[in-house]
Enzyme design. Structure first.
Site, PDB file in Angstrom:
ATOM      1  CG  HIS A   1      -0.343  -0.117   2.530  1.00 54.47           C
ATOM      2  ND1 HIS A   1       0.503   0.846   3.035  1.00 54.47           N
ATOM      3  CD2 HIS A   1      -0.421  -1.078   3.490  1.00 54.47           C
ATOM      4  CE1 HIS A   1       0.902   0.497   4.248  1.00 54.47           C
ATOM      5  NE2 HIS A   1       0.373  -0.676   4.542  1.00 54.47           N
TER       6      HIS A   1
ATOM      7  CG  HIS B   1       3.968  -1.346   2.573  1.00 52.56           C
ATOM      8  ND1 HIS B   1       2.889  -2.113   2.206  1.00 52.56           N
ATOM      9  CD2 HIS B   1       4.212  -1.632   3.874  1.00 52.56           C
ATOM     10  CE1 HIS B   1       2.508  -2.842   3.251  1.00 52.56           C
ATOM     11  NE2 HIS B   1       3.283  -2.569   4.268  1.00 52.56           N
TER      12      HIS B   1
ATOM     13  CB  CYS C   1      -3.774  -8.192  17.683  1.00 51.18           C
ATOM     14  SG  CYS C   1      -4.169  -7.681  15.996  1.00 51.18           S
TER      15      CYS C   1
ATOM     16  CB  CYS D   1      -0.395  -6.219  16.010  1.00 51.36           C
ATOM     17  SG  CYS D   1      -1.550  -4.879  15.901  1.00 51.36           S
TER      18      CYS D   1
ATOM     19  CB  CYS E   1      -6.442  -5.226  17.767  1.00 53.35           C
ATOM     20  SG  CYS E   1      -5.070  -4.318  17.059  1.00 53.35           S
TER      21      CYS E   1
ATOM     22  CG  HIS F   1      -5.082  -4.627  12.813  1.00 52.99           C
ATOM     23  ND1 HIS F   1      -3.954  -4.723  13.608  1.00 52.99           N
ATOM     24  CD2 HIS F   1      -4.647  -4.465  11.541  1.00 52.99           C
ATOM     25  CE1 HIS F   1      -2.881  -4.626  12.844  1.00 52.99           C
ATOM     26  NE2 HIS F   1      -3.264  -4.470  11.598  1.00 52.99           N
TER      27      HIS F   1
ATOM     28  CE  LYS G   1      -5.385   2.706  10.990  1.00 56.46           C
ATOM     29  NZ  LYS G   1      -5.284   1.777  12.110  1.00 56.46           N
TER      30      LYS G   1
ATOM     31  CE  LYS H   1      -4.884  -5.309   4.005  1.00 48.79           C
ATOM     32  NZ  LYS H   1      -4.269  -6.282   4.855  1.00 48.79           N
TER      33      LYS H   1
HETATM   34  O1  ME8 Z   1       5.073  -3.676  10.664  1.00 54.86           O
HETATM   35  N1  ME8 Z   1       1.804   5.368   6.330  1.00 54.86           N
HETATM   36  O2  ME8 Z   1       5.066  -4.556   8.526  1.00 54.86           O
HETATM   37  P1  ME8 Z   1       3.918  -3.656   7.852  1.00 54.86           P
HETATM   38  C1  ME8 Z   1       3.135   5.292   6.485  1.00 54.86           C
HETATM   39  N2  ME8 Z   1       6.589  -6.516   9.251  1.00 54.86           N
HETATM   40  N3  ME8 Z   1       3.793   4.164   6.826  1.00 54.86           N
HETATM   41  C2  ME8 Z   1       3.051   3.066   7.036  1.00 54.86           C
HETATM   42  C3  ME8 Z   1       1.637   3.068   6.891  1.00 54.86           C
HETATM   43  C4  ME8 Z   1       1.012   4.290   6.518  1.00 54.86           C
HETATM   44  N4  ME8 Z   1      -0.290   4.414   6.340  1.00 54.86           N
HETATM   45  N5  ME8 Z   1       1.188   1.810   7.166  1.00 54.86           N
HETATM   46  C5  ME8 Z   1       2.285   1.063   7.467  1.00 54.86           C
HETATM   47  C6  ME8 Z   1       5.454  -4.474   9.824  1.00 54.86           C
HETATM   48  N6  ME8 Z   1       3.397   1.824   7.396  1.00 54.86           N
HETATM   49  C7  ME8 Z   1       6.542  -5.462  10.183  1.00 54.86           C
HETATM   50  C8  ME8 Z   1       7.865  -4.727  10.248  1.00 54.86           C
HETATM   51  S1  ME8 Z   1      10.524  -4.630  10.595  1.00 54.86           S
HETATM   52  C9  ME8 Z   1      11.663  -5.587  11.322  1.00 54.86           C
HETATM   53  C10 ME8 Z   1       9.041  -5.572  10.636  1.00 54.86           C
HETATM   54  C11 ME8 Z   1       4.778   1.397   7.668  1.00 54.86           C
HETATM   55  O3  ME8 Z   1       3.805  -4.187   6.473  1.00 54.86           O
HETATM   56  C12 ME8 Z   1       4.922   0.751   9.040  1.00 54.86           C
HETATM   57  O4  ME8 Z   1       4.985   1.739  10.044  1.00 54.86           O
HETATM   58  O5  ME8 Z   1       2.725  -3.607   8.709  1.00 54.86           O
HETATM   59  C13 ME8 Z   1       6.211  -0.019   8.865  1.00 54.86           C
HETATM   60  O6  ME8 Z   1       7.325   0.809   9.110  1.00 54.86           O
HETATM   61  C14 ME8 Z   1       6.160  -0.444   7.387  1.00 54.86           C
HETATM   62  O7  ME8 Z   1       5.155   0.370   6.763  1.00 54.86           O
HETATM   63  C15 ME8 Z   1       5.791  -1.912   7.224  1.00 54.86           C
HETATM   64  O8  ME8 Z   1       4.552  -2.176   7.847  1.00 54.86           O
END
Ligand code: ME8
Length: 491
Positions: free
Chosen positions: A19, A22, A127, A130, A144, A147, A293, A296
Site C-alpha cells: 500500500h 509501504h 492480535c 499486529c 485490537c 485493527h 486512516k 482494508k
Molecule cells: O510492521 N503510512 O510490517 P507492515 C506510512 N513486518 N507508513 C506506514 C503506513 C502508513 N499508512 N502503514 C504502514 C510491519 N506503514 C513489520 C515490520 S521490521 C523488522 C518488521 C509502515 O507491512 C509501518 O509503520 O505492517 C512499517 O514501518 C512499514 O510500513 C511496514 O509495515
C-alpha cells in the site's frame, strides 16, 4: 577512507499487496540512500518482506495456497513496487531466505547461551494482525486498538527473553546516544515507558509452524518479531562480509506503530547477543486520507502501483517527498499530486529546461556556449543548507531548497531576457544550462528518472561528487532536446 552509510526500511508483511504507506517509507529511504551515494559514500540500502508467522499462515490458508506459494507471490508484488518506483536497494531480504534463517538461529543461540532465555507459559491477548500481545487495558472493548479485530486469548508454553534485565543498560544507552531516537521529539514517550519497567518477552510459539524452529527445541517456532528484527544484520551477512563493513546501521527508517520494537526490543536483543546497536532509528509519520486512516476493512487502501502507472513514479515520489515533512503524518489526495506536478515539475522545471535548450539551439547551434556561470545566479544555490538538511533527515526541506534554486533560475532568465540579447546571450545561456545541470544532480535522489533525462538533454555525462560545483558543463557539447519532461495533466 570512504564513508559508509547503511540504511534500512522496515520489512513489510506480504499478507496483502503493498500500500501507499509501504511505498512512502521506501521512497524517503531511497532518496537518502541515493543522496549518500551522490556524496561518494559507500552505501548499503536494504528493504524486504517479513514472511513468517500466524498472520501469513492464515492468509495463505484463506487464499488456498501453501504459505510458501503465498509469500512467493506477494513478495514479488513488493519487488515490483521497488522496480516501478526506482527503489535502489542493495538487498531485498526475505525472512524465508536460508541465510536469514540461519542467522536468526545463530542469534537466538547466542542469547540462549548468555542465559537470557527461559521456558515458561504465556497467557495473553493476541492480535494476529499486529503479531503482538496486548494488555487488557490497551484493548478497545476487547478489540485490537490498531485493527479493531477481536484479540484472541492465547495460552501456550513459550520461551521468554529476559528483556527486563536490560532496562538500566537501555536507559544509559539512550542517555549516551541522544540521536538514537529520531526525530528527537519522539524520544521522551519511549524513555518514559521504559522507565515504567520492561517485561520479559515471549519469543516462541507452538501454535503455528510457519516460522523458524528453535535450535534447542524444534517444537517451538521463533516469534515473528524476533525473527524479523534480525533481518537488519542478516541482510549484511552477519557476522562476516558486509556486516563487518556496514554495521552498525546508520539508520532504520520505520513508522510510528513499530517504534517500540525498534527502539526498545531490538537494542535489548543486541545487548544480549553482544552486538552493537544501530546508530539511529528514524520514526516517520503515517499517510492518511482526508477521511482518516487507510484500512482494508474500509476498502480505501491506496495502491501505489496504480498511482505510478497513472501519474508517473517521479511525480508521486515528488509529491510525497515535497508535501510531507519527514517525521510527520501526511494527508494523501490525488489532486495534490496533480498540483505539484503541474506547478513545479511541469511549469518550473520542465519548462525551464525546454526554454533554455530551445534558446541554445537558436542562438548557439545547439551547443553549450563558451562562458562561465554568472555568480549572481550561482549564489542563489545554498548547497550547504541542502547538505545539512539531508544529514538531519530533513528531506522535505532539502527538496524545497533545491526547488528554490530552480525558481531562481527561472527568475534569472526572465530578468535577463536572453532572446533580446543578440550576440551576447552566451553568458546567460551557459549560466542557465550549467545551473540546470546542478539542479538535475541535486534532484536525482528525489526524481531519478527526470534527473537522468535532464542531464542527457543537456549533454552532461554520468556524474559524481566532483560534479556538484558550477562551471562543469563542457562548452561545445551538443544538447539533445527530447520530449518535454513533465506533460501538464488535468487528471
Ligand atoms: O510492521 N503510512 O510490517 P507492515 C506510512 N513486518 N507508513 C506506514 C503506513 C502508513 N499508512 N502503514 C504502514 C510491519 N506503514 C513489520 C515490520 S521490521 C523488522 C518488521 C509502515 O507491512 C509501518 O509503520 O505492517 C512499517 O514501518 C512499514 O510500513 C511496514 O509495515
Amino acid at each position: 577512507m570512504v564513508k559508509k552509510f547503511y540504511i534500512t526500511t522496515a520489512i513489510d508483511y506480504p499478507s496483502a499487496r503493498p500500500h501507499l504507506g509501504h511505498a512512502y517509507e521506501k521512497t524517503v529511504s531511497d532518496s537518502l540512500a541515493r543522496w549518500h551515494r551522490l556524496l561518494g559514500e559507500e552505501v548499503f540500502f536494504s528493504t524486504g518482506t517479513d514472511e513468517h508467522g500466524l498472520k501469513i499462515q492464515r492468509k495463505a490458508r484463506q487464499a488456498k495456497k501453501t504459505p510458501r506459494e503465498f509469500v512467493d507471490e506477494m513478495s514479488a508484488e513488493f519487488k515490483k513496487l521497488c522496480a516501478e518506483w526506482d527503489i535502489s536497494f542493495d538487498r531485498f531480504i526475505r525472512t524465508t531466505d536460508p541465510d536469514h534463517e540461519e542467522v536468526s538461529r545463530k542469534i537466538f543461540q547466542k542469547v540462549f547461551d548468555k542465559g537470557d532465555i527461559y521456558l515458561g507459559e504465556y497467557e495473553g491477548l493476541y492480535c494476529a494482525d499486529c503479531e503482538q500481545y496486548y494488555l487488557e487495558k490497551d484493548l478497545v472493548n476487547g478489540n485490537c486498538p490498531v485493527h479493531g479485530t477481536k484479540a484472541e486469548l492465547v495460552r501456550e508454553p513459550s520461551y521468554f527473553f529476559r528483556m527486563s534485565k536490560y532496562q538500566k543498560q537501555l536507559l544509559d544507552f539512550f542517555e549516551k546516544n541522544p540521536g538514537f531516537i529520531l526525530p528527537r521529539a519522539r524520544k521522551a514517550e519511549i524513555v518514559n515507558r521504559v522507565k515504567e519497567g520492561l517485561r520479559d518477552l515471549s519469543v516462541s510459539r507452538t501454535s503455528f509452524s510457519w516460522g523458524i524452529a528453535l535450535p534447542n527445541d524444534p517444537k517451538h517456532f521463533l516469534y515473528v518479531w524476533f525473527d524479523a528484527l534480525i533481518n537488519y544484520v542478516s541482510a549484511v551477512d552477519y557476522p562476516k562480509g558486509n556486516f563487518k563493513k556496514f554495521w552498525p546501521a546508520d539508520v532504520h527508517v520505520i513508522g510510528t506503530d513499530i517504534s517500540w520494537f525498534h527502539c526498545v526490543i531490538w537494542p535489548c536483543m543486541l545487548f544480549s547477543a553482544g552486538i552493537e546497536p544501530p546508530k539511529s532509528v528514524f520514526i516517520h509519520g503515517f499517510i492518511k486520507l482526508p477521511s482518516g486512516k487507510m484500512s482494508k476493512s474500509k476498502g480505501n487502501v491506496v495502491d501505489p502501483l496504480d498511482l505510478s502507472t497513472r501519474f508517473g513514479s517521479d511525480s508521486v515520489r515528488y509529491f510525497l517527498l515535497r508535501d510531507i515533512p519527514f517525521g510527520e503524518d501526511g494527508v494523501f489526495e490525488e489532486r495534490l499530486i496533480v498540483e505539484r506536478h503541474n506547478s513545479e515539475l511541469a511549469n518550473e522545471l520542465g519548462n525551464l529546461l525546454n526554454r533554455v535548450l530551445v534558446l541554445i539551439e537558436k542562438n548557439c547551434n545547439g551547443e553549450i556556449p563558451q562562458a562561465t556561470t554568472d555568480s549572481a545566479l550561482a549564489v542563489k544555490l545554498n548547497l550547504k543548507k541542502i547538505q545539512t538538511n539531508m544529514e538531519r533527515f530533513e528531506t522535505h526541506l532539502a527538496l524545497a531548497e533545491i526547488m528554490n534554486f530552480v525558481k531562481a533560475c527561472n527568475a534569472y532568465i526572465n530578468e535577463k531576457e536572453p532572446w533580446k540579447l543578440t550576440g551576447k546571450q552566451q553568458k546567460v545561456l551557459y549560466s542557465a544550462a550549467d545551473s540546470l545541470r546542478m539542479a538535475a544532480i541535486l534532484l536525482s535522489p528525489f526524481v531519478p528518472r527526470a534527473a537522468g533525462k535532464m542531464l542527457e538533454q543537456l549533454g552532461a555525462g554520468p556524474f559524481g561528487k566532483n560534479d556538484l560545483q558550477f562551471n562543469k558543463l563542457k562548452a561545445g557539447t551538443k544538447t539533445k532536446r527530447g520530449e518535454v519532461l513533465f506533460k501538464k495533466t488535468e487528471k
